[in-house]
Design a protein around this motif. Sequence first.
Motif, PDB file in Angstrom:
ATOM      1  N   PRO A  55       0.836  -1.207   0.000  1.00 35.10           N
ATOM      2  CA  PRO A  55       0.000   0.000   0.000  1.00 35.10           C
ATOM      3  C   PRO A  55       0.873   1.259   0.000  1.00 35.10           C
ATOM      4  N   ILE A  56       0.452   2.246  -0.778  1.00 31.42           N
ATOM      5  CA  ILE A  56       1.148   3.532  -0.833  1.00 31.42           C
ATOM      6  C   ILE A  56       0.122   4.629  -0.635  1.00 31.42           C
ATOM      7  N   THR A  57       0.407   5.532   0.300  1.00 29.36           N
ATOM      8  CA  THR A  57      -0.469   6.673   0.535  1.00 29.36           C
ATOM      9  C   THR A  57       0.080   7.861  -0.235  1.00 29.36           C
ATOM     10  N   HIS A  58      -0.783   8.507  -1.006  1.00 22.84           N
ATOM     11  CA  HIS A  58      -0.421   9.641  -1.852  1.00 22.84           C
ATOM     12  C   HIS A  58      -1.076  10.909  -1.312  1.00 22.84           C
ATOM     13  N   GLY A  59      -0.493  12.057  -1.618  1.00 20.24           N
ATOM     14  CA  GLY A  59      -1.065  13.342  -1.227  1.00 20.24           C
ATOM     15  C   GLY A  59      -0.368  13.907  -0.009  1.00 20.24           C
ATOM     16  N   THR A  60      -0.680  15.180   0.278  1.00 23.36           N
ATOM     17  CA  THR A  60      -0.002  15.864   1.380  1.00 23.36           C
ATOM     18  C   THR A  60      -0.939  16.299   2.491  1.00 23.36           C
ATOM     19  N   SER A  61      -2.169  16.618   2.164  1.00 25.89           N
ATOM     20  CA  SER A  61      -3.120  16.998   3.211  1.00 25.89           C
ATOM     21  C   SER A  61      -4.257  15.995   3.222  1.00 25.89           C
ATOM     22  N   SER A  62      -4.956  15.902   4.350  1.00 26.37           N
ATOM     23  CA  SER A  62      -5.998  14.880   4.482  1.00 26.37           C
ATOM     24  C   SER A  62      -7.101  15.026   3.442  1.00 26.37           C
ATOM     25  N   SER A  63      -7.265  16.217   2.878  1.00 23.64           N
ATOM     26  CA  SER A  63      -8.331  16.410   1.887  1.00 23.64           C
ATOM     27  C   SER A  63      -7.987  15.792   0.534  1.00 23.64           C
ATOM     28  N   MET A  65      -5.515  13.154   0.228  1.00 23.01           N
ATOM     29  CA  MET A  65      -4.764  11.915   0.428  1.00 23.01           C
ATOM     30  C   MET A  65      -5.614  10.694   0.076  1.00 23.01           C
ATOM     31  N   TYR A  66      -4.931   9.692  -0.432  1.00 16.77           N
ATOM     32  CA  TYR A  66      -5.570   8.402  -0.681  1.00 16.77           C
ATOM     33  C   TYR A  66      -4.494   7.330  -0.660  1.00 16.77           C
ATOM     34  N   THR A  67      -4.913   6.095  -0.448  1.00 19.51           N
ATOM     35  CA  THR A  67      -3.997   4.953  -0.444  1.00 19.51           C
ATOM     36  C   THR A  67      -4.392   4.028  -1.583  1.00 19.51           C
ATOM     37  N   ASP A  68      -3.397   3.578  -2.325  1.00 19.74           N
ATOM     38  CA  ASP A  68      -3.683   2.554  -3.326  1.00 19.74           C
ATOM     39  C   ASP A  68      -2.874   1.308  -3.016  1.00 19.74           C
ATOM     40  N   TYR A  69      -3.281   0.208  -3.617  1.00 22.62           N
ATOM     41  CA  TYR A  69      -2.733  -1.112  -3.305  1.00 22.62           C
ATOM     42  C   TYR A  69      -2.307  -1.782  -4.600  1.00 22.62           C
ATOM     43  N   GLU A  70      -1.211  -2.511  -4.519  1.00 21.85           N
ATOM     44  CA  GLU A  70      -0.732  -3.260  -5.676  1.00 21.85           C
ATOM     45  C   GLU A  70      -1.440  -4.611  -5.719  1.00 21.85           C
ATOM     46  N   ILE A  71      -1.952  -4.966  -6.886  1.00 23.50           N
ATOM     47  CA  ILE A  71      -2.565  -6.282  -7.093  1.00 23.50           C
ATOM     48  C   ILE A  71      -1.642  -7.056  -8.023  1.00 23.50           C
ATOM     49  N   ILE A  72      -1.172  -8.202  -7.548  1.00 26.81           N
ATOM     50  CA  ILE A  72      -0.312  -9.063  -8.347  1.00 26.81           C
ATOM     51  C   ILE A  72      -1.125 -10.303  -8.709  1.00 26.81           C
ATOM     52  N   CYS A  73      -1.170 -10.603  -9.991  1.00 24.60           N
ATOM     53  CA  CYS A  73      -1.952 -11.744 -10.486  1.00 24.60           C
ATOM     54  C   CYS A  73      -1.024 -12.683 -11.251  1.00 24.60           C
ATOM     55  N   ARG A  74      -1.085 -13.967 -10.889  1.00 26.60           N
ATOM     56  CA  ARG A  74      -0.370 -15.024 -11.610  1.00 26.60           C
ATOM     57  C   ARG A  74      -1.407 -16.079 -11.986  1.00 26.60           C
ATOM     58  N   THR A  75      -1.423 -16.464 -13.250  1.00 26.07           N
ATOM     59  CA  THR A  75      -2.431 -17.441 -13.684  1.00 26.07           C
ATOM     60  C   THR A  75      -1.998 -18.137 -14.972  1.00 26.07           C
ATOM     61  N   ASN A  76      -2.646 -19.244 -15.259  1.00 24.83           N
ATOM     62  CA  ASN A  76      -2.510 -19.885 -16.565  1.00 24.83           C
ATOM     63  C   ASN A  76      -3.897 -20.154 -17.157  1.00 24.83           C
ATOM     64  N   ILE A  77      -4.901 -19.517 -16.609  1.00 30.30           N
ATOM     65  CA  ILE A  77      -6.271 -19.694 -17.101  1.00 30.30           C
ATOM     66  C   ILE A  77      -6.396 -18.965 -18.442  1.00 30.30           C
ATOM     67  N   PRO A  78      -6.872 -19.652 -19.481  1.00 28.50           N
ATOM     68  CA  PRO A  78      -6.898 -19.071 -20.830  1.00 28.50           C
ATOM     69  C   PRO A  78      -7.716 -17.778 -20.969  1.00 28.50           C
ATOM     70  N   SER A  79      -8.734 -17.574 -20.139  1.00 25.85           N
ATOM     71  CA  SER A  79      -9.548 -16.369 -20.288  1.00 25.85           C
ATOM     72  C   SER A  79      -8.813 -15.102 -19.841  1.00 25.85           C
ATOM     73  N   PHE A  80      -7.677 -15.254 -19.147  1.00 25.57           N
ATOM     74  CA  PHE A  80      -6.869 -14.104 -18.750  1.00 25.57           C
ATOM     75  C   PHE A  80      -5.908 -13.758 -19.883  1.00 25.57           C
ATOM     76  N   LYS A  81      -5.714 -12.464 -20.114  1.00 27.08           N
ATOM     77  CA  LYS A  81      -4.865 -12.008 -21.208  1.00 27.08           C
ATOM     78  C   LYS A  81      -3.384 -12.212 -20.921  1.00 27.08           C
ATOM     79  N   LYS A  82      -3.004 -12.103 -19.638  1.00 25.35           N
ATOM     80  CA  LYS A  82      -1.593 -12.179 -19.252  1.00 25.35           C
ATOM     81  C   LYS A  82      -1.406 -13.253 -18.188  1.00 25.35           C
TER      82      LYS A  82
END
Length: 173
Positions: A55-63, A65-82
């Motif tokens: 998780p990384i919190t961005h912004g400088t003031s509470s108005s 600011m937000y936090t985003d999260y990294e999603i890591i996906c590993r698969t071999n299911i054919p319907s997934f592009k990667k």
Amino acid sequence: MSSSNPFISFNSAISGDGSGSGGSRNETPKRDHRQTFDELYGEPEDFLEIEVKNPITHGTSSSNMYTDYEIICRTNIPSFKKKFSKVRRRFSDFKALRQILASHSHRVIIPKLPDSSVFSYSNRFSAEFIEERRQGLEHFMNVVASHPLLQTGSRCMISFVQDDKWDKSHWVV
């Protein structure tokens, strides 16, 4: 006092002959199948692993600011592009995904997201809150991704975990 050997095989114990062959002494023992390296350590038939981390919190003031999260996906299911992808998503993106999945998937019960109550809102940038939310989001994604109908039939869910830019308006009915 019994003189039975505790180290004889189960089959020998059942047959009662103590020979280890499980049958008469004249039978040739069955040869066990030896698994190949690929059978033991190769890629499973269909797998999907999703992690929510960093998780990384961005912004400088509470108005602003937000936090985003990294999603890591590993698969071999054919319907997934990667086979492998890394994207970043905000909590509001997870909320939108949940609403879209609920409206598109009437046969599937979509789990709840971690709590976002007013009481926790003031602490939303504390390390403890962010980690608790991250764990909840990872649990949410793993439950959603493990459902067979969503795993292969939800282009929205696949896009969410694989596309660099995810636009919720594209998926709203």
